[in-house]
Motif scaffolding. Structure first.
Motif, PDB file in Angstrom:
ATOM      1  N   GLN A  24      -0.065  20.213  -6.327  1.00 38.30           N
ATOM      2  CA  GLN A  24       1.248  19.716  -5.855  1.00 38.30           C
ATOM      3  C   GLN A  24       2.459  20.055  -6.833  1.00 38.30           C
ATOM      4  O   GLN A  24       3.717  19.801  -6.576  1.00 38.30           O
ATOM      5  CB  GLN A  24       1.414  18.191  -6.084  1.00 38.30           C
ATOM      6  N   LYS A  78      -1.513   8.947   9.924  1.00 39.64           N
ATOM      7  CA  LYS A  78      -1.718   9.990   8.878  1.00 39.64           C
ATOM      8  C   LYS A  78      -2.363   9.449   7.681  1.00 39.64           C
ATOM      9  O   LYS A  78      -1.932   8.430   7.337  1.00 39.64           O
ATOM     10  CB  LYS A  78      -0.388  10.256   8.453  1.00 39.64           C
ATOM     11  N   VAL A  79      -3.189  10.188   7.194  1.00 37.22           N
ATOM     12  CA  VAL A  79      -4.149   9.941   6.127  1.00 37.22           C
ATOM     13  C   VAL A  79      -3.145  10.339   4.985  1.00 37.22           C
ATOM     14  O   VAL A  79      -2.807  11.495   4.654  1.00 37.22           O
ATOM     15  CB  VAL A  79      -5.492  10.943   5.940  1.00 37.22           C
ATOM     16  N   VAL A  80      -3.071   9.457   4.058  1.00 42.77           N
ATOM     17  CA  VAL A  80      -2.213   9.520   2.697  1.00 42.77           C
ATOM     18  C   VAL A  80      -3.091   9.819   1.674  1.00 42.77           C
ATOM     19  O   VAL A  80      -4.055   9.146   1.156  1.00 42.77           O
ATOM     20  CB  VAL A  80      -1.452   8.304   2.453  1.00 42.77           C
ATOM     21  N   LEU A  81      -3.110  10.982   1.119  1.00 36.53           N
ATOM     22  CA  LEU A  81      -3.852  11.471   0.024  1.00 36.53           C
ATOM     23  C   LEU A  81      -3.235  11.166  -1.350  1.00 36.53           C
ATOM     24  O   LEU A  81      -2.440  11.232  -1.682  1.00 36.53           O
ATOM     25  CB  LEU A  81      -4.224  13.211   0.087  1.00 36.53           C
ATOM     26  N   PRO A  82      -4.239  10.570  -2.329  1.00 34.65           N
ATOM     27  CA  PRO A  82      -3.986  10.126  -3.541  1.00 34.65           C
ATOM     28  C   PRO A  82      -3.609  11.562  -4.449  1.00 34.65           C
ATOM     29  O   PRO A  82      -4.241  12.567  -4.085  1.00 34.65           O
ATOM     30  CB  PRO A  82      -5.022   9.855  -4.272  1.00 34.65           C
ATOM     31  N   THR A  83      -3.053  11.225  -5.432  1.00 39.66           N
ATOM     32  CA  THR A  83      -2.493  12.503  -6.397  1.00 39.66           C
ATOM     33  C   THR A  83      -2.908  12.178  -7.696  1.00 39.66           C
ATOM     34  O   THR A  83      -3.111  11.043  -8.008  1.00 39.66           O
ATOM     35  CB  THR A  83      -1.259  12.844  -6.282  1.00 39.66           C
ATOM     36  N   ARG A 111      -4.212  17.193  -5.547  1.00 40.03           N
ATOM     37  CA  ARG A 111      -4.729  16.252  -4.706  1.00 40.03           C
ATOM     38  C   ARG A 111      -6.316  16.543  -4.433  1.00 40.03           C
ATOM     39  O   ARG A 111      -6.606  17.920  -4.582  1.00 40.03           O
ATOM     40  CB  ARG A 111      -3.927  16.017  -3.440  1.00 40.03           C
TER      41      ARG A 111
END
Length: 237
Positions: free
Chosen positions: A60, A5-10, A25
């Motif tokens: 978010q 799973k790609v973890v998206l930065p916030t 994000r």
């Protein structure tokens, strides 16, 4: 085997209207594709839906997208795009002094601010006792003006102004959307004198907006001039 799973930065952002800190994000390829497809249709309803979905997905924090002022939405959209596509923008600027020399200028979208004109006030007095309190244009106006680039004709301009009336007061009497229809607000606006309407137009003409100020020197003449870029669409060429 399931793919990773790609973890998206916030990222953190302070809303210009109220100073509230929110998290957001980047948008992903699928979301950008939906937006671009909607823009290609030139259908206002499809574009509105796609923009709203993109913003709701990317933000978010718990905020009501529909009620944010236009300048908050522009600032938010600009920053989401910066972390999604890239922050640097290249522009060719025509020098002011000779109106012909072109200079390449690169700047970061993170250097763009929301300019709030001094004296700007949503409360406008029409007489000693009577006045109007406006709310800032919000999501639907943001899509029309900032995303689609729609130019308002005189009739649409009156409609837009009427839709932003928060309340009208006359002495102790207050008329808001709970007791007054948009049609009645529009009839009130249309019944103003030219001088009174000019006061209202000044409020909309001085709405907070995205702005980037910079100076460039003409390499041919050595003359330095100041430049201003404003309006969401102008930051994307």
């Amino acid at each position: 085997m399931a793919l990773p799973k790609v973890v998206l930065p916030t990222f953190d952002l302070e809303l210009p209207s109220n100073g509230k800190n929110i998290k957001y994000r980047p948008f992903v390829v699928k979301e950008e594709k939906i937006l671009l497809m909607a823009l290609d249709t030139e259908d206002e309803a499809a574009i509105t839906s796609a923009v709203k979905e993109l913003l709701k997905n990317c933000v978010q924090s718990r905020i009501k997208i529909d009620t944010l002022p236009t300048f908050d939405l522009e600032y938010l959209f600009l920053n989401i795009r910066a972390v999604s596509v890239g922050e640097d923008v290249d522009m060719n600027i025509t020098c002011k002094d000779d109106k012909k020399t072109q200079v390449k200028y690169t700047f970061s979208l993170f250097d763009v601010v929301v300019d709030k004109p001094e004296g700007h006030d949503p409360k406008i007095m029409l007489s000693d006792e009577m006045g109007i309190v406006f709310r800032y244009p919000s999501f639907s106006e943001f899509v029309k003006s900032s995303i689609i680039g729609q130019q308002l004709d005189p009739e649409s301009y009156i409609d837009s102004i009427s839709g932003c009336v928060d309340q009208i007061f006359d002495g102790e009497e207050v008329y808001d959307s709970s007791t007054t229809s948009k049609k009645e607000f529009k009839e009130f606006i249309e019944g103003l004198t030219t001088v009174q309407f000019k006061k209202i137009s000044e409020f909309f003409d001085t709405l907070p907006k995205l702005e980037h100020r910079f100076k460039l020197t003409n390499p041919e003449t050595g003359v330095e001039s100041e430049y201003v870029i404003n309006g969401l669409q102008n930051f994307f060429g």
